[in-house]
Scaffold this motif. Structure first.
Motif, mmCIF file in Angstrom:
data_model
loop_
_atom_site.group_PDB
_atom_site.id
_atom_site.type_symbol
_atom_site.label_atom_id
_atom_site.label_comp_id
_atom_site.label_asym_id
_atom_site.label_seq_id
_atom_site.Cartn_x
_atom_site.Cartn_y
_atom_site.Cartn_z
ATOM 1 N N GLU A 23 28.274 -0.929 -23.409
ATOM 2 C CA GLU A 23 28.806 -0.561 -24.719
ATOM 3 C C GLU A 23 29.372 0.855 -24.679
ATOM 4 O O GLU A 23 28.752 1.762 -24.111
ATOM 5 C CB GLU A 23 27.697 -0.633 -25.775
ATOM 6 C CG GLU A 23 27.124 -2.024 -25.927
ATOM 7 C CD GLU A 23 25.768 -2.026 -26.623
ATOM 8 O OE1 GLU A 23 25.085 -0.976 -26.649
ATOM 9 O OE2 GLU A 23 25.389 -3.096 -27.122
ATOM 10 N N LEU A 24 30.524 1.026 -25.295
ATOM 11 C CA LEU A 24 31.144 2.343 -25.377
ATOM 12 C C LEU A 24 30.293 3.243 -26.266
ATOM 13 O O LEU A 24 30.025 2.916 -27.416
ATOM 14 C CB LEU A 24 32.562 2.227 -25.957
ATOM 15 C CG LEU A 24 33.358 3.508 -26.086
ATOM 16 C CD1 LEU A 24 33.596 4.156 -24.730
ATOM 17 C CD2 LEU A 24 34.694 3.234 -26.772
ATOM 18 N N ILE A 25 29.853 4.389 -25.710
ATOM 19 C CA ILE A 25 28.978 5.280 -26.479
ATOM 20 C C ILE A 25 29.565 6.672 -26.662
ATOM 21 O O ILE A 25 29.062 7.453 -27.461
ATOM 22 C CB ILE A 25 27.576 5.386 -25.856
ATOM 23 C CG1 ILE A 25 27.640 5.853 -24.397
ATOM 24 C CG2 ILE A 25 26.822 4.075 -25.991
ATOM 25 C CD1 ILE A 25 26.293 6.196 -23.790
ATOM 26 N N TYR A 26 30.629 6.995 -25.924
ATOM 27 C CA TYR A 26 31.205 8.338 -26.042
ATOM 28 C C TYR A 26 32.645 8.309 -25.556
ATOM 29 O O TYR A 26 32.967 7.608 -24.596
ATOM 30 C CB TYR A 26 30.394 9.333 -25.206
ATOM 31 C CG TYR A 26 30.907 10.759 -25.273
ATOM 32 C CD1 TYR A 26 30.663 11.552 -26.379
ATOM 33 C CD2 TYR A 26 31.650 11.301 -24.225
ATOM 34 C CE1 TYR A 26 31.133 12.858 -26.450
ATOM 35 C CE2 TYR A 26 32.124 12.605 -24.283
ATOM 36 C CZ TYR A 26 31.863 13.382 -25.397
ATOM 37 O OH TYR A 26 32.341 14.669 -25.470
ATOM 38 N N THR A 83 38.417 10.258 -21.462
ATOM 39 C CA THR A 83 37.193 9.815 -20.793
ATOM 40 C C THR A 83 36.359 8.960 -21.724
ATOM 41 O O THR A 83 36.200 9.285 -22.897
ATOM 42 C CB THR A 83 36.372 11.037 -20.310
ATOM 43 O OG1 THR A 83 37.191 11.792 -19.413
ATOM 44 C CG2 THR A 83 35.101 10.606 -19.614
ATOM 45 N N LEU A 84 35.859 7.860 -21.179
ATOM 46 C CA LEU A 84 34.985 6.947 -21.907
ATOM 47 C C LEU A 84 33.671 6.836 -21.154
ATOM 48 O O LEU A 84 33.663 6.781 -19.923
ATOM 49 C CB LEU A 84 35.622 5.552 -21.988
ATOM 50 C CG LEU A 84 37.023 5.531 -22.593
ATOM 51 C CD1 LEU A 84 37.996 4.994 -21.585
ATOM 52 C CD2 LEU A 84 37.040 4.716 -23.838
ATOM 53 N N ILE A 85 32.592 6.786 -21.887
ATOM 54 C CA ILE A 85 31.289 6.597 -21.260
ATOM 55 C C ILE A 85 30.644 5.369 -21.889
ATOM 56 O O ILE A 85 30.583 5.235 -23.112
ATOM 57 C CB ILE A 85 30.398 7.839 -21.409
ATOM 58 C CG1 ILE A 85 31.092 9.021 -20.718
ATOM 59 C CG2 ILE A 85 29.015 7.584 -20.818
ATOM 60 C CD1 ILE A 85 30.387 10.330 -20.819
ATOM 61 N N PHE A 86 30.218 4.474 -21.008
ATOM 62 C CA PHE A 86 29.577 3.226 -21.417
ATOM 63 C C PHE A 86 28.100 3.284 -21.018
ATOM 64 O O PHE A 86 27.763 3.798 -19.954
ATOM 65 C CB PHE A 86 30.246 2.040 -20.720
ATOM 66 C CG PHE A 86 31.694 1.864 -21.087
ATOM 67 C CD1 PHE A 86 32.067 1.048 -22.139
ATOM 68 C CD2 PHE A 86 32.691 2.519 -20.377
ATOM 69 C CE1 PHE A 86 33.402 0.890 -22.486
ATOM 70 C CE2 PHE A 86 34.024 2.369 -20.708
ATOM 71 C CZ PHE A 86 34.382 1.546 -21.768
#
Length: 173
Positions: free
Chosen positions: A150-153, A142-145
């Motif tokens: 911007e990728l933040i997590y 999982t990616l959080i933008f």
């Protein structure tokens, strides 16, 4: 000049040259490993996302929103097991400017087939950017933008996204 002294001087010079070559080769290796060839995509606009009708999802459509992007596969048991908690988290965060997407590299037909057999109420999409370029070595990933794309997590592996700790983390991002 003393032959023993000459041998010692020659040995010391060889060692110095070997050390210099060693450090130069280390620097060259470091420079090569820092090239853009293996760089992980860090911005949402670098991704190619497609809905199940074959329409490319424009970065403009996601602009100004936090994007929760879950990478999964139809044959990935942990991916499927975490989907209800993703749906629940999406409901909890619906007023917090989030968009929840579940993206698979599989064909649109495969994803549609899965969606017709298991309805999790999630926005299932296809990702055409190789997931390895996103740093995913395993699924689910999982990616959080943030709102600026911007990728933040990042999180690798299944998670219970609707538990209080995870929701607190998502609220704080």
């Amino acid at each position: 000049m003393n032959p023993d002294l000459l041998k010692t001087y020659y040995s010391i010079t060889k060692i110095k040259i070997a050390k210099h070559w060693f450090f130069l080769s280390l620097l060259a290796g470091l420079a090569f490993s820092c090239s853009n060839e293996n760089q992980v995509e860090q911005h949402l606009s670098d991704l190619k996302l497609v809905d199940l009708n074959g329409k490319v999802i424009s970065p403009k459509e996601l602009e100004g929103k936090k994007v929760f992007l879950n990478l999964w596969a139809t044959n990935c048991r942990p991916c499927i097991q975490e989907m209800p908690s993703i749906k629940s988290a999406a409901e909890e965060l619906k007023n917090d400017n989030y968009i929840f997407l579940a993206a698979s590299e599989e064909s649109i037909d495969e994803i549609k087939k899965f969606a017709s057999s298991k309805d999790f109420g999630l926005d299932l999409i296809q990702i055409q950017t190789p997931v390895t370029k996103l740093g995913a070595s395993a699924l689910p990933h999982t990616l959080i933008f943030n709102e600026d794309g911007e990728l933040i997590y990042q999180h690798t592996g299944a998670a219970t996204w609707d538990n209080p700790e995870m929701l607190t983390k998502l609220f704080s991002l």
